[in-house]
Scaffold this active site. Structure first.
Site, short mmCIF file in Angstrom:
data_model
loop_
_atom_site.label_atom_id
_atom_site.label_comp_id
_atom_site.label_asym_id
_atom_site.label_seq_id
_atom_site.Cartn_x
_atom_site.Cartn_y
_atom_site.Cartn_z
N THR A 112 0.90 -1.27 0.11
CA THR A 112 -0.03 0.01 -0.05
C THR A 112 0.90 1.37 -0.18
O THR A 112 2.05 1.27 0.47
CB THR A 112 -0.98 -0.02 1.30
OG1 THR A 112 -1.52 1.40 1.29
CG2 THR A 112 -0.15 -0.17 2.67
N ASP A 113 0.35 2.55 -0.44
CA ASP A 113 0.96 3.60 -0.43
C ASP A 113 1.25 4.01 0.90
O ASP A 113 2.05 5.03 1.35
CB ASP A 113 0.38 4.64 -1.17
CG ASP A 113 -0.99 4.88 -1.09
OD1 ASP A 113 -1.58 4.37 -0.05
OD2 ASP A 113 -1.71 5.90 -1.63
N GLU A 114 0.30 3.48 2.00
CA GLU A 114 0.27 4.20 3.32
C GLU A 114 1.45 3.95 3.94
O GLU A 114 1.76 4.40 4.90
CB GLU A 114 -0.70 3.73 4.10
CG GLU A 114 -2.06 3.97 3.43
CD GLU A 114 -3.35 3.58 4.37
OE1 GLU A 114 -3.30 3.87 5.49
OE2 GLU A 114 -4.28 3.17 3.87
N TYR A 149 -1.93 -0.27 11.20
CA TYR A 149 -1.95 -0.88 9.71
C TYR A 149 -0.86 -0.79 8.87
O TYR A 149 -0.41 -1.64 8.30
CB TYR A 149 -3.41 -0.41 9.25
CG TYR A 149 -3.30 -0.98 7.68
CD1 TYR A 149 -3.17 -2.19 7.11
CD2 TYR A 149 -3.26 0.23 6.73
CE1 TYR A 149 -3.27 -2.55 5.77
CE2 TYR A 149 -3.23 -0.15 5.31
CZ TYR A 149 -3.28 -1.30 4.76
OH TYR A 149 -3.34 -1.70 3.63
N LYS A 169 2.16 -3.34 7.40
CA LYS A 169 2.43 -3.46 6.12
C LYS A 169 3.69 -3.13 5.72
O LYS A 169 4.60 -3.86 4.82
CB LYS A 169 1.47 -2.65 4.95
CG LYS A 169 0.02 -3.07 5.11
CD LYS A 169 -0.09 -4.59 4.76
CE LYS A 169 -0.14 -4.38 3.00
NZ LYS A 169 -0.47 -5.98 2.76
#
Length: 340
Positions: free
Chosen positions: A128-130, A153, A157
């Site tokens: 994810t970009d997060e 979260y 990741k």
């Protein structure tokens, strides 16, 4: 290709399996999924009739179960593992980070160990970009942007991504990591922004918008994301990282207003509520590398994709009702209750 897909009963995994099976008659998929609250085996109930007998197999199991994972990966000569299985809802990670660490970190290492033991030719980590953190008003994330996750979260990741990198650097595993911006489209669980707002608007319920609603996201249709993953699977450099975005930056409040307009509902349904802790202000993806090395480019405009998504949810209210379990309702009441 013979693919082991993890988390294929979830939103992106379901769309990936449908795309992979529909695109190539020679592709076969085994789907390993624990089926947590956000997974729905019914998403692929028509796979046998739609794509042909013997091309799709479902295995119910937890990626943290090392013995099971070894048995599954060792049962067939898989060409690749494509790893979607993850706890993915930021709000839930703030309430309890433990399931995120277990599934996203331990589960990833369990898969890597089994794939290495079985000498599986390729491993694709869907991220994810997060993991990059938050951007200011200018610029975009590139693959060389330092990881700076701001939620439990995204931290889980990022940890998983680093384990995948370590597997490549230490053991020479052929791995590829993909990082994507905010997805939307059919089969998305209704705790995420777009399906949540559609569902609540149809019931004329208040639409909870965090803070001023000016958090900016780069929206990508799930089908474009899945095309990108297939390109990374087939063409990605061993050890490579690829960003995928939709080229559609929108503030959350603008997305909510567009949904209300599409549904013919008034903006008076909007309720600005207390922002969540550590809420990233802006994401944007630089996809130059994916374009140059993989030939990636998004096919859906945001306007076209949003209209198609609204139409899908209107035509599949029975699907939404089937996934809104008691656990889902309990969490939504607990999380949004005081805010609303």
């Amino acid at each position: 290709m013979l693919l082991l897909v993890t988390g294929g009963c979830g939103f992106i995994g379901t769309n990936f399996i449908r795309l992979a099976l529909g695109r190539d008659r020679e592709t076969t998929v085994v789907n390993l999924d624990k089926v947590t609250y956000a997974g729905n085996p019914a998403n692929l109930a028509d796979a046998e009739t739609r794509f042909g007998p013997g091309r799709y197999t479902f295995v119910h199991g937890d990626i943290c179960d090392a013995a099971l994972v070894r048995d599954v990966i060792g049962s067939r000569p898989f060409d690749a593992v494509v790893h979607f299985a993850a706890e993915s809802h930021v709000d839930r990670s703030i309430s309890d980070a433990t399931p995120f660490v277990m599934t996203n970190v331990l589960g990833t290492q369990t898969l890597l160990d089994a794939a290495r033991q079985a000498k599986t030719p390729r491993y694709v980590q869907v991220s994810t970009d997060e993991v990059y953190g938050s951007l200011g008003p200018e610029g975009a994330f590139s693959e060389s942007t330092p990881l700076a996750p701001n939620s439990p979260y995204s931290a889980s990741k990022a940890a998983a991504d680093l384990l995948v990198r370590a597997a490549h650097e230490t053991y020479g595993m052929d791995v590829v990591v993909t990082r994507c911006s905010n997805n939307y489209g059919p089969y998305q669980f209704p705790e995420k922004l777009i399906p949540l707002m559609i569902r609540r608007a149809l019931r004329d319920e208040p639409l909870p918008v965090y803070g001023d609603g000016m958090q900016v996201r780069d929206w990508i249709h799930v089908e474009d994301h899945c095309r990108g993953i297939l390109l990374a699977l087939e063409k990605g450099r061993p050890g490579g990282v690829y960003n995928f975005g939709g080229g559609a930056e929108r503030p959350n409040i603008a997305v909510v207003k567009s949904l209300l307009a599409a549904l013919g509902k008034p903006e008076s349904l909007i309720r600005h509520v207390q922002d969540r802790p550590g809420h990233d202000r802006r994401y944007a993806m630089n996809c130059t590398l994916a374009s140059a090395e993989l030939g990636y480019s998004p096919q859906w405009s945001f306007e076209q994709g949003l209209a198609d998504t609204v139409r899908w949810y209107l035509e599949h209210e029975d699907w939404i009702a089937s996934v809104e379990s008691g656990a889902y309702r309990d969490f939504m009441r607990a999380w949004y209750g005081e805010r609303l």
